[in-house]
Design a protein around this motif. Structure first.
Motif, short mmCIF file in Angstrom:
data_model
loop_
_atom_site.label_atom_id
_atom_site.label_comp_id
_atom_site.label_asym_id
_atom_site.label_seq_id
_atom_site.Cartn_x
_atom_site.Cartn_y
_atom_site.Cartn_z
N UNK A 177 5.65 -7.85 21.03
CA UNK A 177 6.48 -6.89 20.35
C UNK A 177 5.57 -5.51 20.11
N UNK A 178 4.34 -5.79 19.71
CA UNK A 178 3.24 -4.58 19.18
C UNK A 178 3.30 -3.72 20.63
N UNK A 179 2.84 -4.33 21.67
CA UNK A 179 2.37 -3.66 22.94
C UNK A 179 3.89 -3.10 23.49
N UNK A 180 4.97 -3.59 23.09
CA UNK A 180 6.26 -3.05 23.42
C UNK A 180 6.46 -1.67 22.62
N UNK A 181 6.24 -1.80 21.52
CA UNK A 181 6.30 -0.71 20.54
C UNK A 181 5.31 0.51 20.97
N UNK A 182 4.20 0.27 20.90
CA UNK A 182 3.10 1.25 21.06
C UNK A 182 2.82 1.68 22.58
N UNK A 183 2.92 0.98 23.45
CA UNK A 183 2.66 1.15 24.91
C UNK A 183 3.58 1.26 26.04
N UNK A 184 4.54 0.32 25.85
CA UNK A 184 5.67 0.42 26.81
C UNK A 184 6.93 1.20 26.70
N UNK A 185 7.37 1.28 25.33
CA UNK A 185 8.39 2.06 25.20
C UNK A 185 8.32 3.53 24.98
N UNK B 86 -7.09 -8.02 4.91
CA UNK B 86 -7.91 -8.72 5.88
C UNK B 86 -7.53 -7.96 7.06
N UNK B 87 -8.45 -8.03 8.20
CA UNK B 87 -8.46 -7.46 9.26
C UNK B 87 -7.13 -8.15 10.01
N UNK B 88 -6.75 -7.03 10.79
CA UNK B 88 -5.71 -7.63 11.56
C UNK B 88 -6.01 -8.70 12.69
N UNK B 89 -5.06 -9.67 12.93
CA UNK B 89 -5.80 -11.14 13.47
C UNK B 89 -5.02 -10.98 14.90
N UNK B 90 -5.18 -12.13 15.64
CA UNK B 90 -4.49 -12.11 17.19
C UNK B 90 -2.90 -11.83 17.09
N UNK B 91 -2.40 -12.51 16.04
CA UNK B 91 -1.00 -12.34 16.02
C UNK B 91 -0.26 -10.93 15.78
N UNK B 92 -1.13 -10.12 15.38
CA UNK B 92 -0.58 -8.87 15.12
C UNK B 92 -0.29 -8.19 16.41
N UNK B 93 -1.22 -8.46 17.32
CA UNK B 93 -1.17 -7.92 18.84
C UNK B 93 -0.12 -8.63 19.72
N UNK B 94 1.01 -8.87 19.41
CA UNK B 94 1.77 -9.83 20.21
C UNK B 94 2.69 -8.90 21.20
#
Length: 201
Positions: free
Chosen positions: A12-20, A2-10
């Motif tokens: 921790x996700x943005x810390x991993x891919x955008x802030x770290x 299934x497509x990624x849902x809103x819970x995917x983009x929490x």
């Protein structure tokens, strides 16, 4: 799958891919070069940009770029992530079915579509056509990019679907003409272009 849902983009996700700094995928210099290219190309084509929809806007990397190159344009950010909507004030929505209450001169959709299942991807490509009256900037990694070994899989989310490039092209071609560099011109834009400026149909 299934497509990624809103819970995917929490958070921790943005810390991993955008802030770290060690693991983020967004290089500020790259974003600035890309934005300058897209905006200059639109100005060259004489596409008037008064309204911008950034669907899947993330942390709003395009907001400052739009303000710099099109200071009179209204920027509208849309996000599936509850975390980002609360943090930045974006409108809540999905590229799959965000309602076209108005059409935008420029629609930006960067890094979003590979999170969608094939049925949702088809709906999203049609919806992008409904949302744009001018141009679309689209960035999406395709299966061919993995096959050609140009994807850094250490930095790339492993949950992405690997859709063929032709799936994207076929879905977009109903509504847009491919101009190169990720830029697509709406068939309703009424902007004349030379035959060799756009991809053969």
């Amino acid at each position: 799958m299934e497509s990624a849902d809103a819970d995917t983009f929490d958070e921790a996700y943005y810390q991993r891919y955008y802030f770290d700094r060690k693991t983020k995928v967004a290089d500020p210099q790259h974003v600035q070069r890309l934005g300058a290219f897209v905006c200059a190309y639109l100005q060259y084509l004489r596409v008037p940009v008064r309204s911008v929809l950034d669907v899947g806007c993330g942390i709003g990397l395009w907001q400052g770029i739009v303000a710099q190159h099109f200071p009179q344009a209204r920027y509208h950010g849309v996000e599936l992530s509850d975390y980002l909507c609360a943090r930045y004030g974006w409108a809540r929505g999905s590229v799959v079915d965000y309602p076209a209450t108005q059409r935008f001169d420029l629609v930006i959709c960067q890094g979003v579509l590979p999170y969608l299942s094939p049925p949702d991807l088809k709906r999203a490509l049609d919806n992008l056509g409904a949302l744009s009256q001018g141009a679309l900037y689209l960035e999406a990694v395709a299966r061919e990019d993995y096959e050609r070994d140009i994807i850094d899989e250490d930095l790339t989310d492993p949950r992405l679907f690997r859709h063929r490039a032709e799936v994207y092209r076929r879905g977009l071609s109903r509504h847009f003409v491919q101009m190169g560099g990720g830029l697509w011109l709406s068939r309703q834009a009424g902007v004349p272009v030379f035959a060799l400026e756009c991809a053969a149909e």
